[in-house]
Enzyme design. Structure first.
Site, PDB file in Angstrom:
ATOM      1  N   THR A  73     -15.494   2.051  10.566  1.00 27.47           N
ATOM      2  CA  THR A  73     -16.891   2.435  10.303  1.00 27.47           C
ATOM      3  C   THR A  73     -17.575   1.455   9.357  1.00 27.47           C
ATOM      4  O   THR A  73     -18.785   1.242   9.458  1.00 27.47           O
ATOM      5  CB  THR A  73     -17.015   3.879   9.757  1.00 27.47           C
ATOM      6  OG1 THR A  73     -16.402   3.952   8.476  1.00 27.47           O
ATOM      7  CG2 THR A  73     -16.390   4.881  10.708  1.00 27.47           C
ATOM      8  N   LEU A 118      -2.938  -8.424   0.717  1.00 26.12           N
ATOM      9  CA  LEU A 118      -2.897  -9.829   1.138  1.00 26.12           C
ATOM     10  C   LEU A 118      -1.968 -10.622   0.228  1.00 26.12           C
ATOM     11  O   LEU A 118      -1.974 -10.455  -0.985  1.00 26.12           O
ATOM     12  CB  LEU A 118      -4.299 -10.448   1.074  1.00 26.12           C
ATOM     13  CG  LEU A 118      -5.278 -10.045   2.166  1.00 26.12           C
ATOM     14  CD1 LEU A 118      -6.584 -10.809   1.986  1.00 26.12           C
ATOM     15  CD2 LEU A 118      -4.703 -10.303   3.558  1.00 26.12           C
ATOM     16  N   ASN A 133     -13.373  -6.833  -0.821  1.00 27.97           N
ATOM     17  CA  ASN A 133     -12.754  -5.602  -0.331  1.00 27.97           C
ATOM     18  C   ASN A 133     -13.617  -4.416  -0.740  1.00 27.97           C
ATOM     19  O   ASN A 133     -14.330  -4.488  -1.740  1.00 27.97           O
ATOM     20  CB  ASN A 133     -11.364  -5.445  -0.966  1.00 27.97           C
ATOM     21  CG  ASN A 133     -10.660  -4.166  -0.536  1.00 27.97           C
ATOM     22  OD1 ASN A 133     -10.617  -3.837   0.656  1.00 27.97           O
ATOM     23  ND2 ASN A 133     -10.116  -3.438  -1.498  1.00 27.97           N
ATOM     24  N   HIS A 167     -13.274  -0.381  -1.758  1.00 23.22           N
ATOM     25  CA  HIS A 167     -12.280   0.629  -2.161  1.00 23.22           C
ATOM     26  C   HIS A 167     -13.009   1.938  -2.462  1.00 23.22           C
ATOM     27  O   HIS A 167     -14.039   1.922  -3.137  1.00 23.22           O
ATOM     28  CB  HIS A 167     -11.531   0.144  -3.406  1.00 23.22           C
ATOM     29  CG  HIS A 167     -10.416   1.055  -3.816  1.00 23.22           C
ATOM     30  ND1 HIS A 167      -9.209   1.099  -3.156  1.00 23.22           N
ATOM     31  CD2 HIS A 167     -10.332   1.977  -4.803  1.00 23.22           C
ATOM     32  CE1 HIS A 167      -8.434   2.004  -3.726  1.00 23.22           C
ATOM     33  NE2 HIS A 167      -9.096   2.549  -4.735  1.00 23.22           N
ATOM     34  N   GLU A 214      -4.969 -11.669  -6.790  1.00 22.39           N
ATOM     35  CA  GLU A 214      -3.579 -11.240  -6.600  1.00 22.39           C
ATOM     36  C   GLU A 214      -3.323  -9.869  -7.240  1.00 22.39           C
ATOM     37  O   GLU A 214      -2.354  -9.205  -6.905  1.00 22.39           O
ATOM     38  CB  GLU A 214      -2.581 -12.301  -7.100  1.00 22.39           C
ATOM     39  CG  GLU A 214      -2.576 -12.581  -8.574  1.00 22.39           C
ATOM     40  CD  GLU A 214      -3.809 -13.355  -9.029  1.00 22.39           C
ATOM     41  OE1 GLU A 214      -4.093 -13.307 -10.240  1.00 22.39           O
ATOM     42  OE2 GLU A 214      -4.494 -13.988  -8.191  1.00 22.39           O
ATOM     43  N   GLU A 215      -4.200  -9.429  -8.117  1.00 22.77           N
ATOM     44  CA  GLU A 215      -4.040  -8.113  -8.738  1.00 22.77           C
ATOM     45  C   GLU A 215      -4.664  -7.054  -7.826  1.00 22.77           C
ATOM     46  O   GLU A 215      -5.879  -7.077  -7.583  1.00 22.77           O
ATOM     47  CB  GLU A 215      -4.769  -8.115 -10.091  1.00 22.77           C
ATOM     48  CG  GLU A 215      -4.471  -6.909 -10.940  1.00 22.77           C
ATOM     49  CD  GLU A 215      -5.368  -6.883 -12.179  1.00 22.77           C
ATOM     50  OE1 GLU A 215      -5.462  -5.828 -12.800  1.00 22.77           O
ATOM     51  OE2 GLU A 215      -5.971  -7.916 -12.495  1.00 22.77           O
ATOM     52  N   GLU A 258     -20.274   3.672   0.950  1.00 21.69           N
ATOM     53  CA  GLU A 258     -19.574   2.440   1.343  1.00 21.69           C
ATOM     54  C   GLU A 258     -20.405   1.674   2.363  1.00 21.69           C
ATOM     55  O   GLU A 258     -20.516   0.448   2.312  1.00 21.69           O
ATOM     56  CB  GLU A 258     -18.201   2.755   1.948  1.00 21.69           C
ATOM     57  CG  GLU A 258     -17.213   3.388   0.988  1.00 21.69           C
ATOM     58  CD  GLU A 258     -15.852   3.600   1.646  1.00 21.69           C
ATOM     59  OE1 GLU A 258     -15.423   2.746   2.434  1.00 21.69           O
ATOM     60  OE2 GLU A 258     -15.222   4.635   1.358  1.00 21.69           O
TER      61      GLU A 258
HETATM   62  C1  GRF Z   1     -12.620   3.139   3.699  1.00 17.04           C
HETATM   63  O1  GRF Z   1     -12.623   4.337   2.991  1.00 17.04           O
HETATM   64  C2  GRF Z   1     -12.422   1.966   2.776  1.00 17.04           C
HETATM   65  O2  GRF Z   1     -12.986   2.152   1.514  1.00 17.04           O
HETATM   66  C3  GRF Z   1     -10.920   1.907   2.657  1.00 17.04           C
HETATM   67  O3  GRF Z   1     -10.455   2.214   3.939  1.00 17.04           O
HETATM   68  C4  GRF Z   1     -11.413   3.020   4.621  1.00 17.04           C
HETATM   69  C5  GRF Z   1     -11.741   2.316   5.906  1.00 17.04           C
HETATM   70  O4  GRF Z   1     -12.584   3.066   6.756  1.00 17.04           O
HETATM   71  N1  GRF Z   1     -10.504   0.615   2.165  1.00 17.04           N
HETATM   72  P1  GRF Z   1     -13.199   2.385   8.053  1.00 17.04           P
HETATM   73  O5  GRF Z   1     -12.046   1.813   8.865  1.00 17.04           O
HETATM   74  O6  GRF Z   1     -14.151   1.318   7.609  1.00 17.04           O
HETATM   75  O7  GRF Z   1     -13.892   3.497   8.779  1.00 17.04           O
END
Ligand code: GRF
Length: 219
Positions: free
Chosen positions: A13, A93, A107, A109, A143-144, A175
């Site tokens: 998504t 990674l 990324n 999160h 790397e963290e 997101e």
């Molecule tokens: C999301 O909640 C993102 O924050 C996490 O994994 C999920 C991925 O959802 N890293 P999608 O595949 O983008 O729907």
């Protein structure tokens, strides 16, 4: 135009939010390849529907994790990728990809980092901890794990009757705003990493202030 490669593992998504933002002309960047470490996931179908090359590079197809990562880097380079976006990529990674794209991997999160890092169930962890707000974080990948410089965060309330699913859905909506926005800021060259902090530079003035400027621009 900044060329984006997206790494995915599942439903996609967030990838879709990027595709939709690009279609609306709001991404300021072009998604040129989608790479999945899992075959048959919905994210691949989303890429294909949008006419984006979709590549599967599963761990089991390679003798080692490093060999898989070398293939990922080769694929990114083949597509002349400038920025790598992890959009629900479910593996950490290793140094091969990190070294190829220093401060060029971001990324998303589903928590307000540094809370609830390093877990695939950050929304459940937030609920169980009893926090009153949560949200999402877009950050550079280093790397963290979940510890790189933070680009953007968006906050949502946590309600007493939330379940992990309702909280996850509320965070997911944010997101889908944060990730395209971060890509756009990167593409506009507006992110400066200063130590742990990411400074967002102001948007350049749109048109010139004088008529002469405008006239020059249109020629
Ligand atoms: C999301 O909640 C993102 O924050 C996490 O994994 C999920 C991925 O959802 N890293 P999608 O595949 O983008 O729907």
């Amino acid at each position: 135009m900044v060329r984006v490669g997206v790494l995915v593992s599942g439903r996609g998504t967030n990838l879709q939010a990027l595709i939709d933002a690009e279609a609306r002309g709001e991404l300021g960047a072009r998604i040129v390849v989608v790479i999945s470490n899992r075959a048959g996931v919905p994210a691949l179908e989303r890429a294909r529907r949008a006419g984006i090359p979709a590549v599967v590079l599963e761990r089991r197809a390679f003798p080692s994790r490093q060999a898989q990562e070398e293939a990922i880097v080769a694929c990114l380079r083949d597509h002349q990728v400038d920025l790598v976006v992890l959009a629900g990529y479910d593996r950490i990674l290793g140094p091969t990809v990190l070294a190829a794209y220093p401060l060029r991997i971001i990324n998303i999160h589903p928590s307000l980092l540094p809370a609830f890092r390093g877990t695939l169930q950050a929304q459940r962890a937030a609920l169980e901890y009893g926090v009153k707000v949560s949200g999402c974080t877009v950050h550079f990948v280093t790397e963290e794990v979940d510890g790189g410089p933070i680009i953007l965060q968006r906050v949502v309330p946590v309600y007493d009757d939330d379940t992990p699913e309702t909280l996850a859905a509320r965070i997911l909506a944010e997101e889908h705003r944060a990730l395209p926005e971060a890509v756009r800021l990167f593409a506009e060259g507006r992110l400066r990493v200063v130590g742990r902090r990411v400074v967002i530079l102001p948007a350049p003035a749109l048109a010139g202030t004088s008529g002469e400027d405008r006239a020059n621009r249109s020629t």
